[in-house]
Every structure is written in C-alpha cells, then in structure tokens.
Design a protein around this motif. Structure first.
Motif, PDB file in Angstrom:
ATOM      1  N   CYS A 176      12.632  59.552 -29.278  1.00  0.00           N
ATOM      2  CA  CYS A 176      12.242  59.131 -27.922  1.00  0.00           C
ATOM      3  C   CYS A 176      12.065  57.621 -27.792  1.00  0.00           C
ATOM      4  O   CYS A 176      12.174  57.085 -26.687  1.00  0.00           O
ATOM      5  CB  CYS A 176      10.960  59.839 -27.503  1.00  0.00           C
ATOM      6  N   TYR A 177      11.775  56.941 -28.884  1.00  0.00           N
ATOM      7  CA  TYR A 177      11.543  55.503 -28.842  1.00  0.00           C
ATOM      8  C   TYR A 177      12.433  54.794 -29.861  1.00  0.00           C
ATOM      9  O   TYR A 177      12.015  54.531 -30.990  1.00  0.00           O
ATOM     10  CB  TYR A 177      10.059  55.184 -29.089  1.00  0.00           C
ATOM     11  N   GLU A 196      -1.448  57.911 -26.595  1.00  0.00           N
ATOM     12  CA  GLU A 196      -0.906  58.496 -25.368  1.00  0.00           C
ATOM     13  C   GLU A 196       0.572  58.157 -25.214  1.00  0.00           C
ATOM     14  O   GLU A 196       1.030  57.106 -25.655  1.00  0.00           O
ATOM     15  CB  GLU A 196      -1.656  57.938 -24.151  1.00  0.00           C
ATOM     16  N   ARG A 197       1.293  59.032 -24.541  1.00  0.00           N
ATOM     17  CA  ARG A 197       2.730  58.820 -24.325  1.00  0.00           C
ATOM     18  C   ARG A 197       2.988  57.545 -23.520  1.00  0.00           C
ATOM     19  O   ARG A 197       3.871  56.749 -23.854  1.00  0.00           O
ATOM     20  CB  ARG A 197       3.321  60.044 -23.611  1.00  0.00           C
ATOM     21  N   ASP A 198       2.234  57.339 -22.460  1.00  0.00           N
ATOM     22  CA  ASP A 198       2.436  56.135 -21.648  1.00  0.00           C
ATOM     23  C   ASP A 198       2.103  54.871 -22.437  1.00  0.00           C
ATOM     24  O   ASP A 198       2.682  53.813 -22.196  1.00  0.00           O
ATOM     25  CB  ASP A 198       1.601  56.192 -20.368  1.00  0.00           C
ATOM     26  N   SER A 235      11.750  64.977 -25.724  1.00  0.00           N
ATOM     27  CA  SER A 235      10.729  64.350 -24.895  1.00  0.00           C
ATOM     28  C   SER A 235       9.605  65.338 -24.570  1.00  0.00           C
ATOM     29  O   SER A 235       8.422  65.013 -24.690  1.00  0.00           O
ATOM     30  CB  SER A 235      11.364  63.821 -23.607  1.00  0.00           C
ATOM     31  N   ASP A 236       9.975  66.544 -24.180  1.00  0.00           N
ATOM     32  CA  ASP A 236       8.974  67.573 -23.881  1.00  0.00           C
ATOM     33  C   ASP A 236       8.168  67.938 -25.121  1.00  0.00           C
ATOM     34  O   ASP A 236       6.954  68.136 -25.050  1.00  0.00           O
ATOM     35  CB  ASP A 236       9.638  68.829 -23.302  1.00  0.00           C
ATOM     36  N   LEU A 237       8.853  68.020 -26.246  1.00  0.00           N
ATOM     37  CA  LEU A 237       8.184  68.349 -27.493  1.00  0.00           C
ATOM     38  C   LEU A 237       7.175  67.268 -27.877  1.00  0.00           C
ATOM     39  O   LEU A 237       6.052  67.571 -28.292  1.00  0.00           O
ATOM     40  CB  LEU A 237       9.225  68.520 -28.605  1.00  0.00           C
ATOM     41  N   LEU A 238       7.555  66.023 -27.710  1.00  0.00           N
ATOM     42  CA  LEU A 238       6.627  64.929 -28.016  1.00  0.00           C
ATOM     43  C   LEU A 238       5.403  64.999 -27.108  1.00  0.00           C
ATOM     44  O   LEU A 238       4.263  64.861 -27.581  1.00  0.00           O
ATOM     45  CB  LEU A 238       7.318  63.571 -27.884  1.00  0.00           C
ATOM     46  N   GLN A 296      -4.252  65.488 -29.571  1.00  0.00           N
ATOM     47  CA  GLN A 296      -5.445  64.992 -28.882  1.00  0.00           C
ATOM     48  C   GLN A 296      -6.517  66.065 -28.784  1.00  0.00           C
ATOM     49  O   GLN A 296      -7.700  65.775 -28.866  1.00  0.00           O
ATOM     50  CB  GLN A 296      -5.085  64.480 -27.491  1.00  0.00           C
ATOM     51  N   ARG A 297      -6.098  67.316 -28.598  1.00  0.00           N
ATOM     52  CA  ARG A 297      -7.054  68.420 -28.534  1.00  0.00           C
ATOM     53  C   ARG A 297      -7.422  68.910 -29.932  1.00  0.00           C
ATOM     54  O   ARG A 297      -8.170  69.873 -30.064  1.00  0.00           O
ATOM     55  CB  ARG A 297      -6.484  69.572 -27.709  1.00  0.00           C
TER      56      ARG A 297
END
Length: 181
Positions: free
Chosen positions: A26-27, A108-110, A146-149, A157-158
């Motif tokens: 993704c990156y 976080e993704r953002d 992307s969805d998997l990430l 996080q949880r």
C-alpha cells in the motif's frame, strides 16, 4: 519444548506477515520495515538519493515528528510521538535513510498516508519509490491489500492481535518479502 506452535500463534504469525506485506504494498514509499515485539514498535525506512546538508535533513525530521504529533492531537486528542533518526550512507552514490519508529497500537492509516506524502512532497524524485504502486497494480489486488491493511490496523489497535516475533519486510526485485528474525 518440542518446537510446536499453537494454532493461535500460527495465525498470529501469518497475520503479522500479511500486516507488514500489506503496508509495503500500500505504501511504495516505504523501502523496508521491521516489527519489534518487545516494544510493540514498527520501524519504517525511507530511502532518499542525493547529498543533502545535515541542517535540511534535521529540519525535515523535525517537521515529520511535529506532523505526526499534531495529527494525533487533532484526530485522536492524544499525544503520540515518533522516534526519527537519519543515517547517511556513502556507497557509490550518496544515500540517506530515514528511520521512523512508531508504536503499533496507536498507528493510523491516515498517519501512514501523511508520512508518505511528506516524504514525496519534500524529496520528490529523489525518494526511492517502488514502481508497483497501488494505482499500477490490478484493481482487485490493490483493493484487497488496502482493505486488509485497514482491518489489521483496526485489530492491532483493539489489541486483538499481538505479534510475538521480530519481523522484517523489504522489497526484493519485484516482490515484497517478509521474514521473521
């Protein structure tokens, strides 16, 4: 004792490998990354080609650190820091490697998108970017990664996943490789 792994630890190992692989897919700006289970941190490496004054590199590291801190204060109303250091490598062509260490639970993704964008805007074509960006991959594959990430970041996080092994992800030729150390 006998080297057997529980079903849960095998699932966590596979999830950890997929987590790092998805980040690299993704990156494409991230050259490599590693996960330290003792500290629950991810360290991202970004490579920039060229010779830069130390003051410019330090200024960018401060900008990056302040941007990450500001992002978390604005979005999550929490103070989160990043450990950033710069390594200059001279092997033929001068290269700079930025190391960005973050605790995985608050990542976080953002924030990842912000970090990648800052590197791209600041260094342009000097930033080593894999040519296989999400836009150039098959649409279904890119969407799944992307969805998997997103899903895995949420689970981390949880604290549904706690990766127990030291892992390293890197780019090798046209592949993303993740292994445990």
């Amino acid at each position: 004792m006998f080297g057997f792994q529980s079903k849960r630890s095998k699932e966590e190992e596979k999830a950890g490998i997929q987590f790092l692989a998805s980040m690299l897919v993704c990156y494409p700006e991230i050259s490599s990354l590693s996960y330290d289970p003792r500290r629950s941190t991810l360290t991202f490496e970004f490579i920039v080609r060229g010779d830069y004054p130390a003051a410019r590199l330090d200024a960018f590291a401060r900008l990056l650190s302040e941007s990450i801190e500001t992002y978390h204060v604005v979005v999550a109303d929490e103070e989160v820091g990043a450990n950033i250091w710069v390594e200059e490598i001279t092997a033929g062509q001068k290269t700079v490697m930025f190391h960005v260490e973050r605790d995985v639970v608050t990542l976080e993704r953002d924030e990842l998108t912000l970090i990648a964008r800052l590197f791209t805007e600041h260094f342009g074509k000097a930033l080593l970017v894999d040519e296989h960006s999400l836009q150039k991959l098959e649409e279904d594959f890119a969407t799944v990664q992307s969805d998997l990430l997103d899903q895995m970041l949420d689970q981390v996080q949880r604290q549904e996943f706690r990766f127990r092994m030291h892992m390293v992800g890197l780019r090798e030729n046209d592949r993303v490789v993740v292994y445990n150390r």
